[in-house]
Scaffold this active site. Structure first.
Site, PDB file in Angstrom:
ATOM      1  N   ASP A  50      -0.851   5.586   1.822  1.00 23.64           N
ATOM      2  CA  ASP A  50       0.005   6.394   1.394  1.00 23.64           C
ATOM      3  C   ASP A  50      -0.297   7.979   2.096  1.00 23.64           C
ATOM      4  O   ASP A  50      -1.740   8.223   2.221  1.00 23.64           O
ATOM      5  CB  ASP A  50      -0.326   6.744  -0.142  1.00 23.64           C
ATOM      6  CG  ASP A  50      -0.026   5.452  -1.055  1.00 23.64           C
ATOM      7  OD1 ASP A  50       0.818   4.891  -0.522  1.00 23.64           O
ATOM      8  OD2 ASP A  50      -0.613   5.233  -2.001  1.00 23.64           O
ATOM      9  N   ASP A  86       3.420   3.027   3.478  1.00 23.99           N
ATOM     10  CA  ASP A  86       3.572   2.960   2.303  1.00 23.99           C
ATOM     11  C   ASP A  86       4.149   4.253   1.468  1.00 23.99           C
ATOM     12  O   ASP A  86       5.365   4.677   1.800  1.00 23.99           O
ATOM     13  CB  ASP A  86       2.226   2.576   1.409  1.00 23.99           C
ATOM     14  CG  ASP A  86       2.461   1.789   0.215  1.00 23.99           C
ATOM     15  OD1 ASP A  86       3.434   1.087   0.158  1.00 23.99           O
ATOM     16  OD2 ASP A  86       1.492   1.788  -0.487  1.00 23.99           O
ATOM     17  N   ASP A 137       1.592   8.801  -4.125  1.00 23.90           N
ATOM     18  CA  ASP A 137       1.593   7.763  -4.933  1.00 23.90           C
ATOM     19  C   ASP A 137       0.552   8.465  -5.994  1.00 23.90           C
ATOM     20  O   ASP A 137      -0.473   9.100  -5.632  1.00 23.90           O
ATOM     21  CB  ASP A 137       1.177   6.506  -4.393  1.00 23.90           C
ATOM     22  CG  ASP A 137       1.996   5.878  -3.917  1.00 23.90           C
ATOM     23  OD1 ASP A 137       3.295   6.199  -3.736  1.00 23.90           O
ATOM     24  OD2 ASP A 137       1.996   4.602  -3.593  1.00 23.90           O
ATOM     25  N   ARG A 184      12.542   5.588  -4.808  1.00 16.96           N
ATOM     26  CA  ARG A 184      11.148   6.005  -5.464  1.00 16.96           C
ATOM     27  C   ARG A 184      11.211   7.671  -5.607  1.00 16.96           C
ATOM     28  O   ARG A 184      10.357   7.929  -4.688  1.00 16.96           O
ATOM     29  CB  ARG A 184      10.071   5.568  -5.110  1.00 16.96           C
ATOM     30  CG  ARG A 184       9.929   4.087  -5.247  1.00 16.96           C
ATOM     31  CD  ARG A 184       8.451   3.361  -4.853  1.00 16.96           C
ATOM     32  NE  ARG A 184       8.359   2.029  -5.039  1.00 16.96           N
ATOM     33  CZ  ARG A 184       7.270   1.192  -4.733  1.00 16.96           C
ATOM     34  NH1 ARG A 184       6.149   1.928  -4.099  1.00 16.96           N
ATOM     35  NH2 ARG A 184       7.305  -0.122  -4.846  1.00 16.96           N
TER      36      ARG A 184
END
Ligand code: CA
Length: 451
Positions: free
Chosen positions: A230, A269, A273, A325
């Protein structure tokens, strides 16, 4: 691998006092006429972002002691860094000593200690080669078992060599800030792990590129490639303010990557996050762009220790050419207001706001602009979600009731969402109309636009 960081909590007594002092000094400096009295250079007029703290009501990160980052650093802990080695030294293994780290110019995490650029071939070891890896784990011959054996072991060893370069830990009481308008950190996975009171501002985070994706045969029914990094990962992190950050895959879009085993060979990714008990986070005036999975809040339906945590405010951010997302939420009380969503013509798109297990999102006055093939019913997606509160949102310039549209078009595999999220956001600045916010965000969000 890096040494385990010191995460001892710093005494927080007086954080508010320091914050008040910084704000007072700031106000004095901005008295009417003060700048006219003495001609000052632009540099002298520019605020010292490193000393700034989160405003008293600015989202969940303002809760309790608030978020001051490294603003109280003594002079010996104010660093200006220009390469990876200097950045690593300043981060000090994730120590909790108050520190301000200013990034000047572009720093590439994929470099050795002498500053030489490292490519994927430099990390590959123990005979790892992608063609050999693909030959070894082709589902037609290998089947559905998890990869194991020499090529997977070589992949792991190679990946560990890249991780040792690109994973950079930020400790408690740290402010990481870009200097001027052009600071870039490329290829890094910044990690705030079991740490408190961190600020990341005015910084472009670009292309956390994984050289060694792993094949996961059992993901999503068809199998999928899983990447490690991330761009910014908050794990067990509390009181974090992310502001005027631009995060993207710029330079290496996943859509340009090939397809192996019928699946896109993903290199990235999440952009941001927020997982594993993280709490009290404000993300403001930032730009998330050119990316698939932007922001994941809560990474598992069974991680019930996240209950009561993952409280996050997202305001005045832009999501541009993000596939999904933005964010997807489990468990958290998430206040999502005055954000701008843009789906360009021809861009891949799945949904914007993901409503998952026990999430309690309040979505107010956000603006969505999409091409014709994206419909209002596409904006929300639910996986085992139950509620979402919303008001004042706009879709292509018209008011939209996200909840009513979702429930009207929900195909039935998910239950209808209710408006009862059980809380009302208290910590926030002024909530503007969606249209006003969209204009302000287009002009003011992202790295290089703080202050
Ligand atoms: Ca992740």
């Amino acid at each position: 691998m890096t040494a385990s960081p010191k995460t001892a909590a710093q005494p927080r007594t007086g954080r508010r006092a320091v914050a008040a002092l910084v704000l007072l000094v700031g106000c004095l400096a901005l008295q009417p006429g003060a700048e006219a009295a003495t001609p000052a250079t632009p540099a002298a007029l520019a605020p010292d972002l490193g000393r700034e703290v989160l405003a008293a009501d600015d989202g969940w990160a303002a809760e309790g002691a608030g978020t001051t980052g490294g603003s109280a650093a003594d002079d010996a802990h104010v660093f200006t860094v220009r390469n990876r080695a200097q950045l690593v030294a300043a981060l000090d293994g994730g120590s909790a000593v108050p520190k301000i780290i200013r990034i000047a110019g572009t720093i590439d995490a994929n470099t050795d200690d002498r500053g030489r650029e490292l490519g994927c071939a430099d990390y590959a070891t123990d005979g790892y080669e992608l063609p050999a890896y693909l030959a070894a784990y082709d589902p037609r011959t290998w089947g559905g078992a998890k990869p194991s054996g020499p090529q997977e072991e070589a992949r792991q060893a190679s990946a560990a060599r890249q991780a040792e370069r690109v994973e950079l830990r930020i400790g408690s009481n740290t402010t990481l800030v870009g200097l001027g308008r052009t600071a870039v950190l490329r290829g890094a996975s910044l990690q705030v792990r079991d740490a408190d009171n961190v600020i990341v501002r005015n910084l472009e985070l670009r292309d956390a590129y994984d050289c060694f994706p792993v094949w996961q045969p059992n993901t999503g029914g068809l199998g999928d490639w899983k990447t490690a990094y991330d761009t910014l990962w908050l794990r067990g992190a509390t009181h974090v303010w992310v502001d005027h950050v631009t995060a993207s895959d710029r330079g290496h879009p996943d859509e340009k990557e090939p397809t192996y085993f019928g699946r896109n060979y993903l290199r990235h990714d999440g952009l941001l996050d927020i997982t594993n008990g993280s709490d009290l986070v404000t993300v403001s005036w930032s730009r998330f762009q050119e990316h698939d999975k932007a922001i994941l809040i809560g990474n598992g339906d069974t991680v019930t220790t996240d209950r009561g945590k993952l409280r996050v405010t997202l305001h005045h951010n832009e999501f541009d050419a993000v596939v999904q997302r933005a964010p997807r939420v489990r468990f958290g009380q998430v206040h999502l207001y005055n954000n701008r969503y843009v789906v360009p013509e021809g861009a891949a798109y799945r949904y914007s706001v993901g409503v998952s297990t026990e999430s309690r999102i309040v979505a107010e006055n956000n603006s969505f602009t999409t091409p014709g093939h994206v419909e209002a019913a596409d904006l929300l997606k639910s996986w085992n979600g139950s509620a979402l509160a919303q008001s004042g949102n706009e879709f292509n310039g018209f008011p939209v009731d996200l909840l009513a549209i979702y429930n009207a078009y929900n195909s039935g595999s998910e239950r209808d969402l209710t408006a009862d999220v059980g809380w009302t956001p208290a910590l926030h600045g002024p909530v503007d109309s969606a249209a006003r916010a969209a204009t302000d965000v287009a002009r003011g969000a992202g790295a290089g636009r703080a202050g």
